[in-house]
Each structure stands twice: as C-alpha cells, then as structure tokens.
Design a protein around this motif. Structure first.
Motif, PDB file in Angstrom:
ATOM      1  N   GLY B 275      52.197 -59.696  -4.230  1.00  0.00           N
ATOM      2  CA  GLY B 275      52.033 -59.981  -2.806  1.00  0.00           C
ATOM      3  C   GLY B 275      53.310 -59.750  -2.019  1.00  0.00           C
ATOM      4  N   GLY B 276      54.457 -59.780  -2.672  1.00  0.00           N
ATOM      5  CA  GLY B 276      55.729 -59.617  -1.969  1.00  0.00           C
ATOM      6  C   GLY B 276      56.097 -58.150  -1.793  1.00  0.00           C
ATOM      7  N   ASP B 277      57.257 -57.892  -1.209  1.00  0.00           N
ATOM      8  CA  ASP B 277      57.649 -56.477  -1.082  1.00  0.00           C
ATOM      9  C   ASP B 277      58.382 -56.072  -2.346  1.00  0.00           C
ATOM     10  N   ILE B 278      57.775 -55.156  -3.027  1.00  0.00           N
ATOM     11  CA  ILE B 278      58.291 -54.756  -4.320  1.00  0.00           C
ATOM     12  C   ILE B 278      58.180 -53.247  -4.363  1.00  0.00           C
ATOM     13  N   SER B 279      59.228 -52.568  -4.812  1.00  0.00           N
ATOM     14  CA  SER B 279      59.199 -51.110  -4.718  1.00  0.00           C
ATOM     15  C   SER B 279      58.427 -50.505  -5.877  1.00  0.00           C
ATOM     16  N   TYR B 280      57.626 -49.534  -5.499  1.00  0.00           N
ATOM     17  CA  TYR B 280      56.764 -48.881  -6.460  1.00  0.00           C
ATOM     18  C   TYR B 280      57.588 -48.231  -7.566  1.00  0.00           C
ATOM     19  N   ASP B 281      57.141 -48.351  -8.789  1.00  0.00           N
ATOM     20  CA  ASP B 281      57.775 -47.712  -9.937  1.00  0.00           C
ATOM     21  C   ASP B 281      59.122 -48.327 -10.309  1.00  0.00           C
ATOM     22  N   SER B 282      59.463 -49.460  -9.709  1.00  0.00           N
ATOM     23  CA  SER B 282      60.665 -50.151 -10.186  1.00  0.00           C
ATOM     24  C   SER B 282      60.319 -50.832 -11.504  1.00  0.00           C
ATOM     25  N   LEU B 283      61.313 -51.255 -12.231  1.00  0.00           N
ATOM     26  CA  LEU B 283      61.078 -51.939 -13.493  1.00  0.00           C
ATOM     27  C   LEU B 283      60.300 -53.246 -13.236  1.00  0.00           C
ATOM     28  N   ASP B 284      60.684 -53.900 -12.145  1.00  0.00           N
ATOM     29  CA  ASP B 284      60.030 -55.110 -11.687  1.00  0.00           C
ATOM     30  C   ASP B 284      58.518 -54.913 -11.554  1.00  0.00           C
ATOM     31  N   TYR B 285      58.195 -53.821 -10.887  1.00  0.00           N
ATOM     32  CA  TYR B 285      56.798 -53.484 -10.626  1.00  0.00           C
ATOM     33  C   TYR B 285      56.073 -53.224 -11.938  1.00  0.00           C
ATOM     34  N   ASN B 286      56.693 -52.439 -12.809  1.00  0.00           N
ATOM     35  CA  ASN B 286      56.058 -52.111 -14.081  1.00  0.00           C
ATOM     36  C   ASN B 286      55.869 -53.342 -14.962  1.00  0.00           C
ATOM     37  N   SER B 287      56.767 -54.307 -14.818  1.00  0.00           N
ATOM     38  CA  SER B 287      56.658 -55.482 -15.683  1.00  0.00           C
ATOM     39  C   SER B 287      55.344 -56.215 -15.430  1.00  0.00           C
ATOM     40  N   LEU B 288      54.855 -56.136 -14.193  1.00  0.00           N
ATOM     41  CA  LEU B 288      53.576 -56.791 -13.887  1.00  0.00           C
ATOM     42  C   LEU B 288      52.454 -56.241 -14.762  1.00  0.00           C
ATOM     43  N   PHE B 289      52.536 -54.917 -15.010  1.00  0.00           N
ATOM     44  CA  PHE B 289      51.471 -54.316 -15.819  1.00  0.00           C
ATOM     45  C   PHE B 289      51.579 -54.742 -17.275  1.00  0.00           C
ATOM     46  N   ALA B 290      52.812 -54.975 -17.701  1.00  0.00           N
ATOM     47  CA  ALA B 290      52.978 -55.470 -19.074  1.00  0.00           C
ATOM     48  C   ALA B 290      52.332 -56.852 -19.204  1.00  0.00           C
ATOM     49  N   ILE B 291      52.559 -57.701 -18.191  1.00  0.00           N
ATOM     50  CA  ILE B 291      51.938 -59.034 -18.223  1.00  0.00           C
ATOM     51  C   ILE B 291      50.418 -58.904 -18.177  1.00  0.00           C
ATOM     52  N   ALA B 292      49.969 -58.037 -17.267  1.00  0.00           N
ATOM     53  CA  ALA B 292      48.525 -57.864 -17.106  1.00  0.00           C
ATOM     54  C   ALA B 292      47.895 -57.373 -18.401  1.00  0.00           C
ATOM     55  N   LEU B 293      48.608 -56.474 -19.086  1.00  0.00           N
ATOM     56  CA  LEU B 293      48.073 -55.965 -20.353  1.00  0.00           C
ATOM     57  C   LEU B 293      47.940 -57.095 -21.373  1.00  0.00           C
ATOM     58  N   MET B 294      48.942 -57.967 -21.423  1.00  0.00           N
ATOM     59  CA  MET B 294      48.876 -59.114 -22.328  1.00  0.00           C
ATOM     60  C   MET B 294      47.648 -59.978 -22.009  1.00  0.00           C
ATOM     61  N   LEU B 295      47.489 -60.259 -20.717  1.00  0.00           N
ATOM     62  CA  LEU B 295      46.345 -61.062 -20.282  1.00  0.00           C
ATOM     63  C   LEU B 295      45.036 -60.415 -20.709  1.00  0.00           C
ATOM     64  N   PHE B 296      44.969 -59.103 -20.465  1.00  0.00           N
ATOM     65  CA  PHE B 296      43.754 -58.365 -20.777  1.00  0.00           C
ATOM     66  C   PHE B 296      43.453 -58.464 -22.269  1.00  0.00           C
ATOM     67  N   LEU B 297      44.505 -58.293 -23.093  1.00  0.00           N
ATOM     68  CA  LEU B 297      44.291 -58.356 -24.540  1.00  0.00           C
ATOM     69  C   LEU B 297      43.808 -59.744 -24.968  1.00  0.00           C
ATOM     70  N   PHE B 298      44.413 -60.770 -24.359  1.00  0.00           N
ATOM     71  CA  PHE B 298      43.974 -62.140 -24.644  1.00  0.00           C
ATOM     72  C   PHE B 298      42.476 -62.313 -24.389  1.00  0.00           C
ATOM     73  N   THR B 299      42.101 -62.028 -23.154  1.00  0.00           N
ATOM     74  CA  THR B 299      40.721 -62.323 -22.761  1.00  0.00           C
ATOM     75  C   THR B 299      39.749 -61.405 -23.493  1.00  0.00           C
ATOM     76  N   LEU B 300      40.167 -60.168 -23.742  1.00  0.00           N
ATOM     77  CA  LEU B 300      39.301 -59.260 -24.489  1.00  0.00           C
ATOM     78  C   LEU B 300      39.027 -59.818 -25.886  1.00  0.00           C
ATOM     79  N   THR B 301      40.097 -60.254 -26.545  1.00  0.00           N
ATOM     80  CA  THR B 301      39.931 -60.820 -27.887  1.00  0.00           C
ATOM     81  C   THR B 301      38.971 -62.007 -27.847  1.00  0.00           C
ATOM     82  N   LEU B 302      39.190 -62.882 -26.880  1.00  0.00           N
ATOM     83  CA  LEU B 302      38.344 -64.075 -26.797  1.00  0.00           C
ATOM     84  C   LEU B 302      36.894 -63.702 -26.518  1.00  0.00           C
ATOM     85  N   ASN B 303      36.687 -62.735 -25.622  1.00  0.00           N
ATOM     86  CA  ASN B 303      35.309 -62.351 -25.308  1.00  0.00           C
ATOM     87  C   ASN B 303      34.611 -61.727 -26.504  1.00  0.00           C
ATOM     88  N   ILE B 304      35.337 -60.868 -27.232  1.00  0.00           N
ATOM     89  CA  ILE B 304      34.738 -60.259 -28.421  1.00  0.00           C
ATOM     90  C   ILE B 304      34.380 -61.340 -29.432  1.00  0.00           C
TER      91      ILE B 304
END
Lengths: 280, 318
Positions: B275-304
């Motif tokens: 939601g804040g101002d964050i520059s595209y393709d910065s390491l900061d920005y990419n880290s969000l996807f790493a977190i999101a991937l972790m979340l996705f793997l968690f919930t995917l495992t649980l759903n399966i």
C-alpha cells in the motif's frame, strides 16, 4: 373393523391358555398399545404377552406396524420426534412408559439389533467394550478381555476374529458385522433382545448362521424378532404374532399363538391368506 | 417450436429411409454451451498456473539477489528491508501466533455449536442459530478488523491493564479472526456430523447410551475426518487472512511470543508495504513475493491435506 375386534378376543383366549401353564414367565407385555406418528395412528390397541426365554416372531405385510411395536418395547420410538405412545408396556410388571422412567435405563435391559448391521467405526474389541463401559463396567483389562472372548464365542464369531480383534469392525463381512452387533448387545446382558429384520441385508448362509445363533441364545435370552420372511419365522420362532392393516392403515394384531399352530391351522382367514402367500 | 418438431415426428417415422437416418446431427446449442463450459474450466486452471508462475518468478528474483541468503531468510529473526535484513521468522511467528489464538477459540466453540445443532437443537432453535451463523460468516473482514481495534482491544486493556496490552496487539486480532472462522468450522463440522448414518446412533442408543455418550463417543469419532478437514481449512483461512491483522495486530515486524505486543503477520506486512510507495523491482518489492510464495505454499499444503482427508471420509460412508 368388526373382524379385528372379534379376533382380538380369540387372541386373548390363546394367551390366557398359555399363561395358565405354570412354567411360563412373562418377559414383556403390551397392553392397549397405540403408537402415533404425528396424527397418524400407526399401531392400534395391541395386546401382546411375550414369553421369557423363547423366540417370538412378529410378521405381517409392509407397513403393518410390526417394527413400530418392536421399537416400542425399548422406547426406541422416543428418538422419532413426532412419535407418541399411549397404553402400557409392562416389563417385570412395571410400565416403561410411566412418567419418570428413563428410556436409557430401559434400553440397558432391553437391547436391540437392527436391520442393517451397524458396527461402530471402532475396532472389533472396542465395539463390544464400549457398550460394556457405558453400562458401568468396573473390572480390570483382563476381565474385559475375558468378557469379550466369552461374548464373541456366544455370538459364534470368536474363531473368525480372534486374530484381528483390533481391526475395524467395518472390515468384517455383512454377516460377521451383524453377529458383532449381536455380540455387543449380549455383552451387556440384557433381559430381552429385540431384532428388527436382522437378516434382511444378509446372504442366505449368513442368515442361517444368525438363525442358529438365535436358537442358542434363546436358552438364556428372550428374543423378539421382526421378519419379512415367513420361512424364517417358521424356522426359528416358537410363538408368532401376525399383524395386519385396518382400512385406515393402522396396524393391528390379528392373531397370536404358537408358531406351529399359526402356520398349520390359522384361526383367521386373513392370517391364512397371508401365510399361504395370497397377499402381503 | 417444440410442438412444431413433435408434429414432424410421425411424418419422418413413416418414411423408412428417413427414419433410419442415424448420422450425427449438428447441435449448435450443445456445441456452444459445451465450448463455454470448457473455456470456463480452462480459465480457472490458467489463472492458477499464471499466479504460481508469476509468484515463483518474482520470488526467484528475490532469492537470487546477492544481498539475500536463503539460510538467513528462514532463520533470521529480523525483517528490515531498509538494511537488507530479510529474516522471515518475526512475520512467521506473528502469523502462527494469531492463527493459534484464532483456532484456540474457533475449534472448541465451533465443535460445540456443531454438536449442539446436529444432535441436540430442536428444529425451531436450529432455524434461529443457523441464519445468525451465516450472518456472522458474511461480515466483511474490514469491519471485523475495526471491531478488534475499537472493541476487543479496549476490552482487553480494561481487563488486563494498559501496560500489559498494547494498542495494536496480536491477541485481539487472533480472537476476532477466531470469530471469523467459527461459522466455517461449525457449518463444516455439522455437515460431517449430519453425514453420520442414523443407524449408528440407534445402535448406540440400543445399548443404553445417553445422548452425551452417543454424541461424543460415537457420532463425533465417526465424523472425525470431516472435522479434521474443517479444522485444516480453518487454519488455512486464518493464515491467509489479511485485513483483520493489518488493522489490529500492528504495523512492524516484531519477533516475540507475547501475544499482547504489536507484531506484523506475513499477510499484514504485504498489505502495508504494497500500500505504501515502493519502487518497482526493488529488492524490497521482490521480498513481498517471497513472503507471498511462502503463504501460498502453506495454504496449498493445508488445502491438499484437507482434500485428502475429506476423500477418505467419503469412502467410509458412501
């Protein structure tokens, strides 16, 4: 209607004759029993005395109320919200429908085996042990082991399951499941065992095994069995009660007496028509 | 239209050659609808695949950055992108803690509600409780978030003291998340209890069991796989829930096991940073996807996992 009333008196005479014999003990007795489902009268004015340590068969066409009568003997109908019962069911002289009688206590003394085998999703051992535990068993583990072996032997199931007591009860065949259900019922040593078409979901060989088991058990227990199968009634029971329908679809007791008499020399035209296969 | 077709039918049947014309007929309606149905199915698959690929790509960019070490990502206790500290543990601990609190509330109450509705309640009471649970399930999470912040937190502070409970804290968020998940668990559990055949209950009553013995010792164990599936889906929902924790749990990663402190969950962090101002393709920005991937793997495992359990549960009684 007149026919029904007329018959009731003959039935009562038969019963009175039986009662006169000194060695016969009443197990349970229905007096003017009526069962309603909502406004619908399912069973009307049934008077029936069941002899102890005998097998009594309840027969009759579909919907004649024989299962309803059976289920009223241990207040199983209480579980149906719309069901209402009037009249008396006397067990050791006590009306089990009297206010203050706990249906749970009644069912501890009057067990039931159902149409479809319904073992609990627990091990074979646990299937029997559970009922024993909830009925206040206080013994040790080895007491329980003994009880379970004894019970399974009485139910003619021990040799088939002794090596897999801790497998699921659902892993057994239909006939074995039904014998397991009989075993868990006799494990709590009831006075009376009610059986509601216990073989209708089984193959002929399993059916014969259960019938043999019933004959063995009748030395100790009073057994009341509802059956669709007249040959079965003739094979296993000593007494038979024949139920039929009145024109407004209420079930009534038509004729009751020794099985051999009822099958060879029925007093009633409707009974005769039914047992000779002319209707039903 | 229909009548007209019917009218032609006897005419064709009299002519033997016409009558025996069994070649396949073009059925345009059928084809169009079938095409549409296939298209819908394919879209859902493509969307899922697209999200996974996109998440994976962006996360890969993060993990391959020389500033990031995979070991530090999983074991580091500080998450401060400004100084290149990417340890996921503070975010993970807040997620686990809030989910545990939520489940600690939702499982016992949800199961009790389900047993009550399925085994005890009369038709009339059911018709009151079930709709109110459905209303509870329909409350927007943003409203629940404010409920946590403006009702639950002040309540906690008045009970436990202002010095114990911080204004933003994981506990309030967890409790309200539990309220959110409660209807899910109770309605799935009730379905599972309902699926237990009545013959099983009768068998137990026939042995002289009381209602409590039948409900808790026969019906509940018989429905255990359905209940386990409900609980797992509940956990998965709690882990993925973002709005309540973003509003009420706190705005800053904090590695703590004290639930009355502010701490930021994985989802809460993603909401705040994106939601804040964050520059595209910065390491900061990419880290969000790493977190999101972790979340996705968690919930995917649980759903399966829950799907598997549900399948096993169906095999027993159908």
């Amino acid at each position: 209607m007149n026919l029904g009333i007329h018959l009731d008196t003959t039935v009562n005479q038969t019963i009175i004759e039986e009662i006169k014999e000194p060695d016969i003990i009443h197990a349970i007795e229905a007096k003017d029993l009526n069962v309603f489902y909502g406004d619908f009268l399912a069973v009307r004015e049934v008077d029936l005395v069941i002899q102890a340590q005998k097998i009594t068969a309840l027969i009759g066409p579909s919907g004649c109320g024989k299962s309803t009568v059976l289920r009223s003997f241990n207040r199983m109908n209480d579980l149906i919200p719309t069901a209402r019962t009037t009249g008396e069911v006397l067990f050791h002289g006590k009306n089990i429908y009297k206010e203050g009688v706990d249906p749970v206590e009644v069912r501890k003394r009057i067990g039931m085996v159902f149409q479809k085998p319904n073992p609990f999703p627990k091990s074979i051992y646990e299937n029997i042990a559970w009922g024993v535990h909830i009925n206040g068993f206080k013994g040790s583990k080895s007491d329980m082991d003994n009880l379970i072996e004894q019970t399974l032997r009485s139910a003619a199931l021990w040799d088939e399951v002794k090596d897999k007591l801790h497998d699921s009860g659902l892993s057994l065949s239909g006939g074995q499941q039904q014998r397991l259900c009989i075993a868990r019922t006799i494990a709590i040593r009831p006075d009376i065992i009610l059986m509601d078409e216990p073989c209708s979901a089984l193959d002929p060989i399993s059916t014969l095994k259960i019938e043999e088991l019933m004959r063995d058990l009748s030395e100790e227990y009073t057994i009341i069995i509802v059956t669709h199968n007249m040959q079965q009634a003739a094979r296993v029971s000593e007494f038979t009660a024949f139920f039929s329908l009145t024109e407004n679809r209420a079930g009534v007791l038509m004729e009751y007496g020794l099985t051999i008499q009822l099958f060879t020399n029925p007093k009633n035209k409707i009974t005769e028509d039914y047992i000779t296969g002319r209707f039903g | 239209m229909y009548e007209a077709k019917n009218a032609q039918f006897p005419a064709t049947s009299t002519d033997e050659a016409d009558y025996m014309d069994l070649r396949s007929q073009p059925r345009i309606h059928e084809s169009i609808i079938k095409g549409f149905l296939i298209f819908s199915g394919v879209i859902s698959i493509l969307t899922t695949v697209g999200i996974v690929v996109f998440l994976g790509q962006e996360a890969l960019r993060f993990f391959t950055d020389p500033q990031v070490s995979l070991v530090e990502f999983f074991t580091g206790t500080v998450w401060q992108p400004q100084i290149y500290k990417f340890g996921i543990l503070p975010l993970l601990s807040a997620t686990v803690m809030s989910s545990l609190i939520a489940m600690g509330l939702a499982i016992p109450i949800g199961l009790s509600v389900a047993i009550y509705l399925s085994e005890y309640a009369s038709q009339r009471i059911r018709s009151i409780i079930k709709p109110s649970l459905e209303i509870l399930a329909g409350i927007p999470t943003v409203v629940l978030g404010f409920f946590a912040l403006t009702f639950m937190t002040p309540l906690l502070r008045s009970i436990l003291g202002n010095d114990v409970v911080q204004i933003y804290n994981v506990f309030s968020a967890g409790v309200v998340m539990g309220i959110l998940i409660l209807p899910l668990i109770s309605s799935m559990t009730e379905d599972a209890l309902h699926a237990v055949p009545n013959t099983l209950r009768e068998g137990a009553y026939g042995l002289g069991a009381t209602k409590l013995e039948v409900s808790t010792q026969v019906v509940l164990p018989a429905a255990i796989s359905g209940i386990a599936a409900a609980i797992i889906l509940g956990i998965s929902r709690a882990i993925g829930e973002a709005m309540i924790v973003a509003i009420a749990a706190g705005a800053g990663p904090n590695f703590t096991i004290n639930p009355f402190e502010a701490a930021e969950t994985m989802t809460g962090h993603i909401v705040r940073i994106s939601g804040g101002d964050i520059s595209y393709d910065s390491l900061d920005y990419n880290s969000l996807f790493a977190i999101a991937l972790m979340l996705f793997l968690f919930t995917l495992t649980l759903n399966i996992l829950s799907q598997r359990i549900i399948r096993r549960f169906r095999e027993v009684y159908e």
